[in-house]
Write a protein that holds these residues in place. Structure first.
Motif, short mmCIF file in Angstrom:
data_model
loop_
_atom_site.label_atom_id
_atom_site.label_comp_id
_atom_site.label_asym_id
_atom_site.label_seq_id
_atom_site.Cartn_x
_atom_site.Cartn_y
_atom_site.Cartn_z
N GLY A 43 0.81 -1.20 0.00
CA GLY A 43 0.00 0.00 0.00
C GLY A 43 0.84 1.25 0.00
O GLY A 43 2.04 1.23 -0.30
N ALA A 44 0.21 2.36 0.37
CA ALA A 44 0.88 3.65 0.39
C ALA A 44 0.22 4.56 1.42
O ALA A 44 -0.97 4.44 1.71
N GLY A 45 1.01 5.46 1.95
CA GLY A 45 0.51 6.54 2.79
C GLY A 45 1.22 7.81 2.36
O GLY A 45 2.45 7.81 2.18
N VAL A 46 0.48 8.87 2.13
CA VAL A 46 1.06 10.13 1.67
C VAL A 46 0.48 11.27 2.51
O VAL A 46 -0.72 11.28 2.82
N PHE A 47 1.34 12.24 2.83
CA PHE A 47 0.96 13.37 3.67
C PHE A 47 1.43 14.68 3.04
O PHE A 47 2.45 14.70 2.35
N VAL A 48 0.70 15.73 3.32
CA VAL A 48 1.12 17.08 2.94
C VAL A 48 1.65 17.76 4.19
O VAL A 48 0.90 17.96 5.16
N LEU A 49 2.94 18.09 4.19
CA LEU A 49 3.55 18.83 5.30
C LEU A 49 3.66 20.28 4.89
O LEU A 49 4.10 20.59 3.77
N GLU A 50 3.34 21.17 5.81
CA GLU A 50 3.25 22.59 5.46
C GLU A 50 3.76 23.45 6.61
O GLU A 50 3.58 23.10 7.79
N ASP A 51 4.36 24.56 6.26
CA ASP A 51 4.74 25.55 7.25
C ASP A 51 3.48 26.01 8.00
O ASP A 51 2.46 26.35 7.38
#
Length: 402
Positions: A227-235
């Protein structure tokens, strides 16, 4: 140093095709491990895994894309669609130039390798598809994410076996915190459940033939997942200025090397990684309410990790919840840290700790609160996510409510 927050999350794994589905499975303590449905499974000693059941690539991609995307790349793209969609970001102009992607994977396009070895060695053909290399390379998924969403900043792939995702997320975190980027798309993807992928792991003799029971006296080994896990990291300031929903804050990270053995874990290496993550996040041991453990279900990992946790948290250890969601979605190898980070987000946002499924009997060497079998409601304000890989490469992430 800037604060770094998560503003988007996406996944596809054996428990479900979205974050909501995965959270529901975590709450139910549902185990997705079952018989493998792959070619030549009768030639395998190990016939179980945590597969993404009923997956139809044609439902998500056209013929041209399928010719370019290995299964692991497809998983990464699907998880990214959910994560970036939730974030509400559109990458144009200056933001595109200050946004990048770092993904973890161990095997990369292993299905493509497996298929083409068959073409050459089993079928005796002398030609393969011209896109085999672009399809199987470990940076394929990161490259396709950068092209799909116009991410023009730092983009690359991390391959550190079972710690790949945590290393990737840690690197992305550092890029945003230091100001090298405003937004990073990060996580991991893996699709090793093919004949060659399972056969290779069989050789290590660490695989279970029935199911994954981390921290249990009757545990019999690990079970592969995909599978996969994806995240958006942001200031943080960037996210707050645009009114984004913040899922959690990544407060710190630490990476260590055991420098001792290619497969046997080291308690000291794990301890230094957890202590380093706490220090980097400016958290005390008593601040941590939950640890998502590496918890593979092998004899060596589980007792070593429990000893490390007991030593780092000392008197607080008996009040600390620790669980392994590999008992439900299997060991997703290079994607495992990313899929497991979802359990940390759920604990922080929804106050629900995912359980260690399939647990049967206390092991005196794993005598911690492993949240056996049933999810638990708890107020969690800070947690750790552990990843300890072959090669002695460790990466621990510290998260807290924003």
């Amino acid at each position: 140093m800037r604060r770094v927050v998560i503003t988007g999350a996406g996944t596809i794994n054996a428990l479900g095709g979205s974050v909501a589905d995965t959270f529901e499975a975590f709450r139910e303590g549902r185990c997705a491990i079952g018989p493998l449905d792959i070619r030549d499974v009768d030639r395998l000693t190990i016939g179980i895994g945590a597969q993404v059941a009923g997956y139809d690539q044609a439902a998500h991609f056209n013929r041209q894309q399928i010719a370019l995307f290995d299964r692991y790349t497809q998983f990464a793209i699907l998880a990214a669609r959910e994560a970036i969609g939730q974030s509400g970001l559109t990458f144009t102009g200056d933001l595109a130039a200050r946004a990048g992607v770092i993904l973890g994977t161990s095997g990369g396009g292993l299905n493509t390798q497996d298929e083409n070895y068959r073409v050459v060695y089993e079928e005796g053909k002398n030609r393969v598809h011209p896109f085999v290399v672009p399809k199987l390379m470990n940076n394929a998924a990161a490259a396709h994410l950068s092209m799909e969403w116009n991410l023009k900043g730092p983009s690359f792939t991390v391959a550190t076996a079972c710690a790949s995702s945590n290393h990737a997320i840690g690197q992305a975190f550092q890029f945003v915190r230091s100001g090298m980027a405003d937004v990073m798309v990060t996580g991991g993807a893996e699709a090793m459940l093919c004949f060659g992928g399972v056969k290779a792991w069989e050789g290590l003799r660490v695989m279970s033939r029935d199911t994954c029971r981390p921290f249990c006296a009757t545990r019999s080994g690990m079970v592969q997942g995909e599978g996969a896990g994806v995240f958006v990291l942001e200031d943080y300031e960037h996210a707050r200025a645009r009114g984004a929903e913040i899922l959690a804050e990544i407060a710190g990270v630490a990476m260590t090397s055991d420098a001792s053995d290619i497969v046997m874990p080291s308690r000291q290496g794990a301890e230094r990684a957890m202590i380093g993550a706490l220090r980097d996040a400016r958290l005390n041991p008593e601040d941590i309410g939950y640890i998502n453990a590496h918890g593979t279900g092998t004899a060596a990992n589980d007792k070593t990790e429990c000893a490390a946790v007991a030593h780092v948290f000392e008197r607080h250890a008996d009040r600390l919840a620790i669980s392994s969601t590999k008992s439900m979605h299997g060991h997703c190898i290079g994607a495992t840290g990313a899929v497991e980070l979802l359990a940390c987000v759920m604990a922080l946002r929804e106050g629900v700790i995912a359980p260690t499924a399939n647990w049967q009997e206390l092991d005196p060497e794993c005598a911690l609160d492993v949240v056996p079998n049933t999810a638990r409601e708890a107020k969690i304000t800070a947690c750790l996510s552990n990843a300890f890989a072959f090669g002695g490469m460790n990466a621990v992430l510290a998260l807290k409510t924003a």
